[in-house]
Design a protein around this motif. Structure first.
Motif, PDB file in Angstrom:
ATOM      1  N   MET A 177     -28.444  25.811  78.836  1.00  0.00           N
ATOM      2  CA  MET A 177     -28.896  25.413  77.512  1.00  0.00           C
ATOM      3  C   MET A 177     -28.969  26.616  76.588  1.00  0.00           C
ATOM      4  N   LEU A 178     -28.390  26.482  75.396  1.00  0.00           N
ATOM      5  CA  LEU A 178     -28.514  27.532  74.395  1.00  0.00           C
ATOM      6  C   LEU A 178     -29.943  27.600  73.878  1.00  0.00           C
ATOM      7  N   ARG A 179     -30.376  28.832  73.603  1.00  0.00           N
ATOM      8  CA  ARG A 179     -31.712  29.051  73.053  1.00  0.00           C
ATOM      9  C   ARG A 179     -31.574  29.915  71.807  1.00  0.00           C
ATOM     10  N   PHE A 180     -32.019  29.384  70.677  1.00  0.00           N
ATOM     11  CA  PHE A 180     -31.961  30.110  69.412  1.00  0.00           C
ATOM     12  C   PHE A 180     -33.373  30.496  68.984  1.00  0.00           C
ATOM     13  N   ALA A 181     -33.503  31.697  68.402  1.00  0.00           N
ATOM     14  CA  ALA A 181     -34.763  32.121  67.790  1.00  0.00           C
ATOM     15  C   ALA A 181     -34.604  32.052  66.281  1.00  0.00           C
ATOM     16  N   LEU A 182     -35.494  31.315  65.612  1.00  0.00           N
ATOM     17  CA  LEU A 182     -35.429  31.114  64.166  1.00  0.00           C
ATOM     18  C   LEU A 182     -36.645  31.765  63.522  1.00  0.00           C
ATOM     19  N   TYR A 183     -36.413  32.857  62.784  1.00  0.00           N
ATOM     20  CA  TYR A 183     -37.488  33.611  62.145  1.00  0.00           C
ATOM     21  C   TYR A 183     -37.654  33.159  60.698  1.00  0.00           C
ATOM     22  N   VAL A 184     -38.891  32.853  60.328  1.00  0.00           N
ATOM     23  CA  VAL A 184     -39.186  32.270  59.015  1.00  0.00           C
ATOM     24  C   VAL A 184     -39.986  33.249  58.162  1.00  0.00           C
ATOM     25  N   SER A 185     -39.575  33.428  56.908  1.00  0.00           N
ATOM     26  CA  SER A 185     -40.323  34.282  55.991  1.00  0.00           C
ATOM     27  C   SER A 185     -41.737  33.755  55.787  1.00  0.00           C
ATOM     28  N   ASN A 186     -42.667  34.695  55.738  1.00  0.00           N
ATOM     29  CA  ASN A 186     -44.072  34.349  55.548  1.00  0.00           C
ATOM     30  C   ASN A 186     -44.370  34.219  54.052  1.00  0.00           C
ATOM     31  N   HIS A 187     -43.714  33.241  53.419  1.00  0.00           N
ATOM     32  CA  HIS A 187     -43.794  33.099  51.962  1.00  0.00           C
ATOM     33  C   HIS A 187     -43.642  31.618  51.630  1.00  0.00           C
ATOM     34  N   GLY A 188     -44.694  31.023  51.086  1.00  0.00           N
ATOM     35  CA  GLY A 188     -44.615  29.613  50.704  1.00  0.00           C
ATOM     36  C   GLY A 188     -44.311  28.712  51.886  1.00  0.00           C
ATOM     37  N   PHE A 189     -43.921  27.475  51.566  1.00  0.00           N
ATOM     38  CA  PHE A 189     -43.574  26.496  52.601  1.00  0.00           C
ATOM     39  C   PHE A 189     -42.068  26.231  52.671  1.00  0.00           C
ATOM     40  N   GLY A 190     -41.328  26.649  51.635  1.00  0.00           N
ATOM     41  CA  GLY A 190     -39.921  26.283  51.536  1.00  0.00           C
ATOM     42  C   GLY A 190     -39.069  26.815  52.667  1.00  0.00           C
ATOM     43  N   HIS A 191     -39.293  28.081  53.064  1.00  0.00           N
ATOM     44  CA  HIS A 191     -38.511  28.655  54.156  1.00  0.00           C
ATOM     45  C   HIS A 191     -38.745  27.870  55.444  1.00  0.00           C
ATOM     46  N   SER A 192     -39.992  27.444  55.659  1.00  0.00           N
ATOM     47  CA  SER A 192     -40.332  26.697  56.876  1.00  0.00           C
ATOM     48  C   SER A 192     -39.700  25.311  56.892  1.00  0.00           C
ATOM     49  N   THR A 193     -39.715  24.628  55.742  1.00  0.00           N
ATOM     50  CA  THR A 193     -39.189  23.262  55.738  1.00  0.00           C
ATOM     51  C   THR A 193     -37.682  23.243  55.939  1.00  0.00           C
ATOM     52  N   ARG A 194     -36.969  24.224  55.383  1.00  0.00           N
ATOM     53  CA  ARG A 194     -35.525  24.190  55.594  1.00  0.00           C
ATOM     54  C   ARG A 194     -35.146  24.687  56.992  1.00  0.00           C
ATOM     55  N   ILE A 195     -35.928  25.596  57.572  1.00  0.00           N
ATOM     56  CA  ILE A 195     -35.692  25.963  58.977  1.00  0.00           C
ATOM     57  C   ILE A 195     -35.990  24.770  59.870  1.00  0.00           C
ATOM     58  N   SER A 196     -36.986  23.980  59.489  1.00  0.00           N
ATOM     59  CA  SER A 196     -37.282  22.746  60.223  1.00  0.00           C
ATOM     60  C   SER A 196     -36.085  21.800  60.174  1.00  0.00           C
ATOM     61  N   ALA A 197     -35.470  21.676  59.003  1.00  0.00           N
ATOM     62  CA  ALA A 197     -34.282  20.827  58.863  1.00  0.00           C
ATOM     63  C   ALA A 197     -33.127  21.352  59.699  1.00  0.00           C
ATOM     64  N   LEU A 198     -32.958  22.667  59.726  1.00  0.00           N
ATOM     65  CA  LEU A 198     -31.885  23.271  60.514  1.00  0.00           C
ATOM     66  C   LEU A 198     -32.131  23.079  62.006  1.00  0.00           C
ATOM     67  N   ALA A 199     -33.363  23.308  62.432  1.00  0.00           N
ATOM     68  CA  ALA A 199     -33.704  23.138  63.849  1.00  0.00           C
ATOM     69  C   ALA A 199     -33.478  21.700  64.300  1.00  0.00           C
TER      70      ALA A 199
END
Length: 666
Positions: free
Chosen positions: A1-23
């Motif tokens: 199984m592939l394992r990816f690490a996704l690092y999110v900027s600690n700024h607002g919620f926008g970076h988190s929501t689009r990383i959530s969409a990508l994940a």
């Protein structure tokens, strides 16, 4: 199984929501996602819990704000310098983490230190963003309208080495997947930019909040949303008085009767879907979520914030939007705003959701870095679709995943039902789509119920037509060969080893001791046969299994090797391993006593402690039958244990293909 690490900027919620969409898209391909973010867990509630973990820590600081989202440059710079003072400590921690979790690829949105983590671990590092922090910081530092402090911390000359460092770290990224609402300037620190479509959270279905709240079905809804950073001054009573409908926001203490308060963890996708108007500041995720649904956006830009230029330019072809200069308006002014709006219903293709293309483009880039001679193998059985991405050059498994299809359930009159066929197509189509981004030789091997079904071609023809995957319904002799090549590494010395693959509609027994002439026997039943015929009637099913096993010609003492998902899933439940650790089941020993303990727990309804380790609760009846089957196997061969081989036919086929390819070269 592939394992990816996704690092999110600690700024607002926008970076988190689009990383959530990508994940969410990566998970459809079976990739396990480690998400590094300090933001609230509810931003990732759309993700399958079997396929991701959130690690609550940060590796960047973003921009700090005062009230009304004005930039606090002095606090921003001091936080940035503090971060860099801990640079070596952060690198050491994250390198250890990436090694420990056996990460295959690193993705950032868009902390700059991440490129160093990847470099030390020799991993590919990709950015997914519409801007980078060098662009933001350098723009702010030269903007005299924002910088009021005269301290050395906000002197562009003093901070030039810091900006140069950030630039150089971004230069070390392998690629940047450039999202809309951006420009060549906003991502100029990256050297390899790949434009891709709109990345945004979405859902398969949405709730009707008018119905839930007993509102009139035609009532207009205005959603006020300002993301996760800071607060804005807004006279909510004036706004509510001017709007002839329901105003939804997170603001507390609003006295207006038409105001409806929601919490920060409310489902904002549902709210945007139901809203007629969205009042917001420009922010990538809010804009992306609204434009993909063709909602009317009223936005008020932040003063002199560099990203605003890109975001507003990104709306240039979106007709359902209106820019306002201030939020501090009275009732009359707000009324004039609403009366001036004319909603256009025709959506624009440019603003459609494109999540699968973003994730697929990243996957394609990653596969290109692995090598050229790849093979994609789909093992379509009676209950599961097993997928394998394999490097023929390195004889290496790149990725494995599986989907539960229940293809053989309720199989009658030698035909798969139309309902079941349609269901299976929906279940497997995302995986097939993602594999299409990878340059590989593609083959689908159909077994079990597909050998029996008179209408099996309805599924194989559909796969070949839509995804250009060569399909083959393999014989039981071919299946025996591939099981052998999946398990032959267990053969040791002169002792006898017997590999046993319990499928859905057949069970194969293969002697691992003869490499020249592979010998095996197949029995015409499996777990789906038992489920269809006996449901979970334990006594009747056990008697049938024992009678079938009695017909086997194998005699003497054997070490038993259990091949495939039946044993892998069972071992994961017994040893309480989560899905991301399922590869650790290889070589595990399942004993009779462990099987009996698990069976007793299920019988006395104490299975709750095992459910977290099942991919889905519906697998419980199959799990119960697999326990009965394996106990009967142990009895038949007069042994107390069976060893798990978590590779199946897909791996066996790839191993066989690699061997025959090398023979041909010789």
């Amino acid at each position: 199984m592939l394992r990816f690490a996704l690092y999110v900027s600690n700024h607002g919620f926008g970076h988190s929501t689009r990383i959530s969409a990508l994940a969410e898209e990566f998970i459809k391909y079976g990739i396990f996602c480690h998400i590094i973010s300090t933001k609230p867990a509810y931003l990732f509630q759309n993700l399958d819990p079997h396929y991701f973990i959130i690690h609550q820590r940060s590796v960047d600081v973003g921009v700090k704000h005062n009230e009304n989202l004005t930039v606090d440059m002095e606090r921003t710079v001091s936080s940035l310098l503090e971060l860099l003072s801990k640079r070596n400590e952060i690198i050491a921690r994250e390198v250890k983490f990436l090694h420990q979790e056996k990460i295959d690829c690193v993705i950032a949105d868009v902390p700059f230190l991440v490129s160093e983590f990847g470099a030390y671990c020799q991993l590919p590092v990709y950015a997914v963003t519409n801007f980078e922090w060098h662009y933001i910081y350098s723009s702010l530092l030269t903007n005299n309208n924002i910088i009021n402090s005269q301290t050395e911390f906000t002197n562009p000359v003093t901070l030039r080495p810091v900006l140069n460092l950030i630039w150089s770290l971004y230069q070390r990224f392998d690629a940047c997947f450039q999202l809309p609402f951006s420009s060549s300037e906003s991502i100029s620190a990256f050297k390899n930019n790949i434009p891709c479509g709109l990345l945004s959270r979405k859902k398969d279905s949405y709730s009707d909040i008018r119905l839930i709240n007993n509102w009139d079905k035609d009532v207009l809804i205005l959603l006020v949303i300002f993301g996760g950073e800071g607060k804005l001054e807004l006279d909510y009573e004036a706004l509510c008085s001017a709007f002839k409908g329901v105003v939804i926001s997170t603001q507390t203490g609003v006295q207006a009767k038409n105001h409806y308060q929601v919490t920060m963890d409310a489902d904002f996708l549902d709210l945007i879907y139901n809203a007629d108007f969205v009042l917001c500041k420009p922010g990538y995720s809010t804009l992306a979520e609204a434009v993909q649904m063709n909602k009317f956006i009223i936005y008020c830009p932040r003063k002199k914030y560099p990203e605003e230029t890109e975001l507003i330019q990104g709306l240039s072809k979106y007709s359902n939007c209106l820019q306002i200069d201030t939020l501090q308006m009275n009732t009359k002014q707000w009324k004039a705003i609403f009366e001036s709006i004319h909603i256009r219903k025709q959506p624009v293709d440019q603003y459609k959701n494109n999540n699968i293309n973003v994730a697929g483009s990243i996957l394609k880039k990653y596969a290109q870095m692995i090598g050229n001679n790849l093979v994609s193998v789909f093992d379509l059985g009676s209950n599961n679709l097993n997928y394998l991405l394999y490097s023929l050059d390195n004889k290496q498994i790149i990725h494995k995943t599986q989907l539960t299809t229940s293809l053989g359930k309720d199989f009658k009159n030698d035909k798969l039902s139309a309902k079941r066929l349609q269901s299976v197509k929906q279940i497997i189509e995302s995986l097939l789509q993602f594999d299409g981004y990878i340059e590989s030789k593609k083959v689908l091997l159909a077994t079990g119920v597909m050998r029996k079904a008179l209408n099996a071609n309805l599924l194989t023809d559909w796969i070949e037509k839509h995804y250009e995957i060569k399909s083959k319904i393999i014989s039981q002799e071919e299946e025996i060969r591939y099981v052998y090549y999946a398990a032959r590494h267990f053969q040791s010395g002169e002792e006898a080893y017997l590999a046993i693959d319990i499928g859905g509609f057949s069970t194969e027994f293969i002697d691992l001791g003869n490499d020249e002439k592979i010998q095996g026997i197949g029995l015409p039943f499996g777990l789906m046969t038992l489920l269809n015929e006996f449901d979970v009637n334990c006594d009747t099913a056990t008697k049938y299994i024992q009678d079938q096993l009695a017909t086997l010609t194998y005699n003497g003492s054997y070490h038993l090797i259990g091949v495939g998902l039946t044993y892998t899933y069972l071992a994961a439940v017994i040893f309480k391993f989560h899905y991301n650790d399922i590869d650790k089941m290889e070589g595990k020993t399942i004993t009779r006593s462990l099987l009996q303990q698990l069976f007793h727990s299920i019988e006395v309804k104490d299975e709750d402690r095992y459910l977290p380790f099942l991919l889905e609760e519906s697998y419980l009846p199959v799990l119960k039958l697999s326990i009965l089957f394996i106990i009967s196997l142990l009895d038949r061969f007069n042994t107390s244990e069976i060893i798990v081989c978590n590779s199946g036919i897909a791996v066996g086929y790839a191993n066989w293909l690699a061997k025959t390819k090398n023979k041909a070269l010789k």
